[in-house]
Scaffold this motif. Structure first.
Motif, PDB file in Angstrom:
ATOM      1  N   TRP A  77      39.078  26.340  54.919  1.00 53.63           N
ATOM      2  CA  TRP A  77      37.952  26.572  54.173  1.00 53.63           C
ATOM      3  C   TRP A  77      37.729  27.913  53.488  1.00 53.63           C
ATOM      4  N   LYS A  78      38.399  28.788  54.273  1.00 51.63           N
ATOM      5  CA  LYS A  78      38.277  30.144  53.668  1.00 51.63           C
ATOM      6  C   LYS A  78      39.370  30.361  52.416  1.00 51.63           C
ATOM      7  N   GLU A 128      23.910  39.874  62.567  1.00 50.30           N
ATOM      8  CA  GLU A 128      25.099  39.905  61.471  1.00 50.30           C
ATOM      9  C   GLU A 128      24.818  38.846  60.289  1.00 50.30           C
ATOM     10  N   TYR A 129      24.295  37.636  60.713  1.00 54.78           N
ATOM     11  CA  TYR A 129      23.986  36.551  59.496  1.00 54.78           C
ATOM     12  C   TYR A 129      22.977  37.328  58.781  1.00 54.78           C
ATOM     13  N   ILE A 162      28.697  30.331  49.077  1.00 56.81           N
ATOM     14  CA  ILE A 162      28.071  30.012  50.588  1.00 56.81           C
ATOM     15  C   ILE A 162      29.133  30.254  51.702  1.00 56.81           C
ATOM     16  N   MET A 163      30.444  29.742  51.287  1.00 54.67           N
ATOM     17  CA  MET A 163      31.525  29.816  51.991  1.00 54.67           C
ATOM     18  C   MET A 163      31.852  31.260  52.463  1.00 54.67           C
ATOM     19  N   LEU A 164      31.908  31.881  51.359  1.00 53.43           N
ATOM     20  CA  LEU A 164      32.198  33.439  51.466  1.00 53.43           C
ATOM     21  C   LEU A 164      31.149  34.206  52.421  1.00 53.43           C
ATOM     22  N   ILE A 200      33.087  37.673  60.142  1.00 49.44           N
ATOM     23  CA  ILE A 200      33.910  38.966  60.225  1.00 49.44           C
ATOM     24  C   ILE A 200      33.215  40.195  60.793  1.00 49.44           C
ATOM     25  N   ARG A 201      31.832  40.171  60.300  1.00 52.26           N
ATOM     26  CA  ARG A 201      31.085  41.246  61.204  1.00 52.26           C
ATOM     27  C   ARG A 201      30.733  41.065  62.345  1.00 52.26           C
ATOM     28  N   PHE A 202      30.485  39.751  62.696  1.00 58.03           N
ATOM     29  CA  PHE A 202      30.196  39.466  64.267  1.00 58.03           C
ATOM     30  C   PHE A 202      31.118  39.762  64.960  1.00 58.03           C
TER      31      PHE A 202
END
Length: 220
Positions: free
Chosen positions: A6-7, A77-78, A197-199, A206-208
């Motif tokens: 999905w990435k 993070e979100y 949205i996926m990005l 990544i931040r988490f």
């Protein structure tokens, strides 16, 4: 690699939407003209913001139920990524307003409501940074986050519809429909929404991971 499909899809959709948004043919519409291309960027930013904030609220609720520290880290993070997309939504909206309404900021109800919503979430980030004790910060932050989300929805989708507005779909002003958003635009618009949205979800993950590493090092 199998779990990362999905990435790759997110990157492909984003690049496709950027190229298509700038180069593909669009319908000729009065007032909008070529600025209609901003639909591929402005609206997906808001969609991504809402989805990312939804995930933040989900992990805030989960933290209150479990007390797990990592759920709190995911929530913040979100929220951070949601604020980034919200600011991008405001910037692209201001750019669009300049070329269609004649000024960057016209105090339109939608613009004002969006700005207030971003201030509410910026206050959430400030609140968290003002509390030193970790568990207290996590609990208060989670409760604030849970209440901030429905307030944002009201500001963005309810209040602007109750008064006059230049923004499409608000205050009696018709939104984009089948006449405006033809099949050519849908071929770019839908992948753009999915890609951004996926990005956004990917960036938050990544931040988490980065925050988790920092947190683990501090507690060693």
């Amino acid at each position: 690699m199998k779990n990362n499909w999905w990435k790759f899809l997110a990157v492909a959709f984003v690049f496709y939407s950027i190229i298509g948004g700038l180069l593909f043919e669009v319908p000729v519409r009065a007032i909008l003209n070529e600025t209609i291309r901003n639909l591929y960027f402005h609206v997906p930013m808001w969609f991504a913001m809402i989805i990312v904030f939804c995930m933040s609220v989900f992990y805030s609720v989960k933290y209150l139920r479990t007390g797990h520290e990592y759920d709190d880290l995911k929530a913040i993070e979100y929220a951070n990524v949601g604020v980034i997309f919200g600011c991008l939504g405001l910037i692209t909206g201001m750019l669009w307003a300049q070329f269609t309404w004649g000024e960057w900021w016209s105090n339109d109800p939608k613009q004002n409501s969006a700005a207030i919503a971003m201030l509410i979430y910026l206050a959430y980030l400030v609140l968290r940074n003002s509390i030193d004790e970790e568990q207290k910060r996590a609990r208060i932050g989670a409760i604030y986050n849970i209440f901030a989300f429905p307030v944002m929805i009201v500001l963005l989708f309810v209040l602007p519809r109750m008064t006059d507005s230049l923004h499409p779909g608000n205050g009696g002003n018709p939104g984009f429909n089948s006449y405006d958003l033809d099949s050519r635009m849908r071929m770019v618009f839908y992948p753009a929404c999915a890609g951004w949205i996926m990005l956004g979800l990917w960036i938050a993950q990544i931040r988490f991971r980065m925050r988790k590493l920092e947190n683990d090092i501090l507690h060693q």
